[in-house]
Design an enzyme around this catalytic site. Structure first.
Site, mmCIF file in Angstrom:
data_model
loop_
_atom_site.group_PDB
_atom_site.id
_atom_site.type_symbol
_atom_site.label_atom_id
_atom_site.label_comp_id
_atom_site.label_asym_id
_atom_site.label_seq_id
_atom_site.Cartn_x
_atom_site.Cartn_y
_atom_site.Cartn_z
ATOM 1 N N HIS A 188 39.273 41.706 32.485
ATOM 2 C CA HIS A 188 38.111 42.362 33.096
ATOM 3 C C HIS A 188 37.467 43.369 32.146
ATOM 4 O O HIS A 188 36.696 44.215 32.583
ATOM 5 C CB HIS A 188 38.520 43.099 34.374
ATOM 6 N N HIS A 237 38.449 36.928 39.409
ATOM 7 C CA HIS A 237 39.657 36.277 38.902
ATOM 8 C C HIS A 237 39.516 34.765 38.839
ATOM 9 O O HIS A 237 40.505 34.054 38.843
ATOM 10 C CB HIS A 237 40.857 36.626 39.773
#
Lengths: 333, 216
Positions: A56, A219
């Site tokens: 991320h 994700h």
């Protein structure tokens, strides 16, 4: 899979080594995969600790520094850090004033941070308060799910709570500001492509050339709905409308508008999207007081974007404007 | 009276690690469908580390061995599976106690304690499409068989059958916990990866805990 890496197994430790090499005012505890400020502990200051799965970036390690996080721990790609890591980060950040854990609402993250907080309290007597972000409006029926996911608001919360901690506020006061940010922020994302986890080697899901996935998280988990690819002006509406309806935001509200890139979408396109989003917001009577545009909470190489709106008041704005010096956000110093 | 020895428990962990290794890619594929495609890799990393932590080291007791497995899983798996499997083995180990061997009824009680730990940590209930859907029927089947006076090996076999049936029953379920829950109705039609690895855990128990050191 085409990736600019050495070995898929070494991606996380090698990226952490890169962060340490690039940013002399940060340190890395390589054993625990914790990025932390070089000047810890800072007496009297509440410690801010976050962390989560890797993939991320710049979240969370890129937000370590003056006015934001004190320490961030990195899990495997898309996998929560383990309690040992969170515990190590908590100990580094604790100057005696207590530690705030900023946790994105995912089952694994919440459980691992919970176990770490229990360990910290029993081992060192540290006082730990957790604030869990859950701003993703794509998750509608939160009674029947693990609850809404923590996405874009996490970035804004780390900046604003970080500023509050830097001012010397108490743990309870910093936690209150943090909760206020989460309560007043909402997000919605869209993916134009899947992402490829290095250790897996192929895209997590398949999206046709003419399709996009609405309501994705960060994700590579599929979203709520697969719809035909649309122009940016239509995508802007699909993202903004559920966000506006949810809080709900009303005419005259001042907002911080954050258009985030998911990793594979160029800034050029993000500004095209921002333009459309801004037009919808002002057309709805909202006052866009601040903006943030760029890839700040990403999903590896996923093409796509998320829109986060945060309703702000004078206090939140002044904390947003306060000095920050981290690899990814840097102003006022 | 037959007893479950530390050697049997070690054989259980060894076989579980082997089954996870053999099913690593299958677990990841299941997770890719409704989660985030990391369950196989995470469980493989964790069970490999857990086996290394106890293999060859003479454990002081049944409880110490299983607790060591739990602590290693907490530290190495990550995700939701780390705290859940870690909590399972920590609770089982605590319940097994400090003896070198344990009676079957006490092992069954320890498995029940492990299941309760998982339920508490994960706040999941039966039917949520999680590992609980394999573990809970397995523990119940084991207890029922023992209560009916059936041999320990049969009780374990019943547990393995119940776990496999519970795993299969997750396919039509709509997930209410974990990342799969974000899919809503779209999570139906996919077998749950956590229930799948939990069924491997019970299958490994059935082949090892009845003694004889099978499954090495």
């Amino acid at each position: 899979m085409k990736k600019l890496i050495n070995d898929p197994a070494d991606v996380v430790p090698e990226a952490l080594a890169g962060i340490e090499a690039a940013h002399p005012d940060l340190r890395v505890d390589h054993a625990n995969r914790v990025v932390h400020r070089a000047d810890l502990p800072r007496p009297g200051k509440v410690g801010l600790v976050s962390g989560g799965g890797s993939g991320h970036e710049p979240l969370h390690g890129g937000f370590v520094g003056l006015g934001m996080l004190d320490a961030a721990c990195a899990g495997e790609v898309f996998t929560s850090p383990v309690p040992d890591q969170v515990l190590a980060a908590t100990k580094l950040a604790d100057s005696g004033a207590g530690v705030l854990h900023v946790v994105k609402n995912y089952t694994g993250d919440v459980m691992n941070f919970e176990m770490a907080a229990e360990l910290a309290e029993s081992e060192t007597g540290s006082r730990v308060v957790a604030v869990v972000t859950d701003d993703d409006v794509a998750v509608q029926d939160s009674t029947w799910t693990a609850g809404r996911r923590g996405v874009g608001v996490t970035v804004l919360l780390e900046k604003i709570a970080g500023a509050a901690a830097e001012q010397g506020r108490s743990l309870d006061e910093v936690a209150e500001v943090a909760r206020r940010v989460d309560a007043n922020g909402r997000s919605m994302g869209v993916a134009l492509t899947s992402c490829t986890v290095p250790a897996v080697g192929h895209p997590t899901f398949e999206l046709g050339e003419g399709e996009m996935e609405l309501g994705v998280g960060i994700h590579g988990e599929p979203g709520r709905e697969r719809v035909p690819l649309a122009p940016a002006r239509d995508i802007a509406a699909m993202l903004v409308e559920p966000v506006l309806a949810d809080l709900p935001f009303g005419r005259g509200d001042r907002v911080l508008c954050f258009v985030n890139g998911l990793g594979g979408t160029p800034l050029l396109e993000l500004y095209v999207l921002y333009n459309e989003v801004h037009r919808i917001l002002t057309g709805s009577g909202l006052d866009v007081a601040r903006s943030l545009v760029g890839p700040y909470i990403t999903s590896l190489d996923m093409a796509g974007s998320s829109v986060t709106l945060l309703r702000v008041d004078d206090e939140l704005l002044s904390l947003w404007d306060a000095p920050v010096r981290t690899p990814a956000l840097r102003w006022g110093v | 009276m037959e007893q479950v020895s530390t050697d049997d428990l070690l054989a259980w962990i060894r076989l579980f690690a082997r089954l996870v290794a053999e099913n690593r890619d299958a677990l990841t594929e299941l997770d890719a469908a409704i989660g985030d495609a990391d369950h196989g890799a995470n469980m493989h990393r964790g069970t490999t580390a857990a086996l290394a932590a106890v293999d060859g080291a003479a454990p002081a007791s049944a409880g110490a061995l299983v607790k060591k497995v739990g602590m290693t899983l907490v530290s190495t798996v990550g995700g939701a599976s780390g705290p859940l499997y870690g909590t399972f083995f920590l609770r089982v180990g605590t319940a097994l106690g400090e003896e070198a061997s344990v009676a079957p009824a006490d092992v069954a009680a320890a498995l029940r304690a492990g299941l309760e730990g998982v339920v508490t940590r994960g706040r999941a209930e039966a039917g949520d499409k999680t590992m609980v859907d394999a573990l809970a029927p397995a523990v119940a089947a084991c207890e029922e068989a023992l209560a009916a006076g059936r041999p320990w090996a049969e009780a374990l076999a019943a547990a393995a059958d119940a776990a496999a049936a519970g795993r299969d029953a997750t396919t039509p379920m709509v997930a209410r916990k974990g990342r799969a829950s974000y899919l809503g109705e779209r999570s139906a039609g996919h077998q749950d990866p956590g229930a799948t690895s939990a069924a491997l855990l019970v299958a490994a128990a059935a082949q090892t805990l009845a003694g004889g050191g099978a499954g090495g």
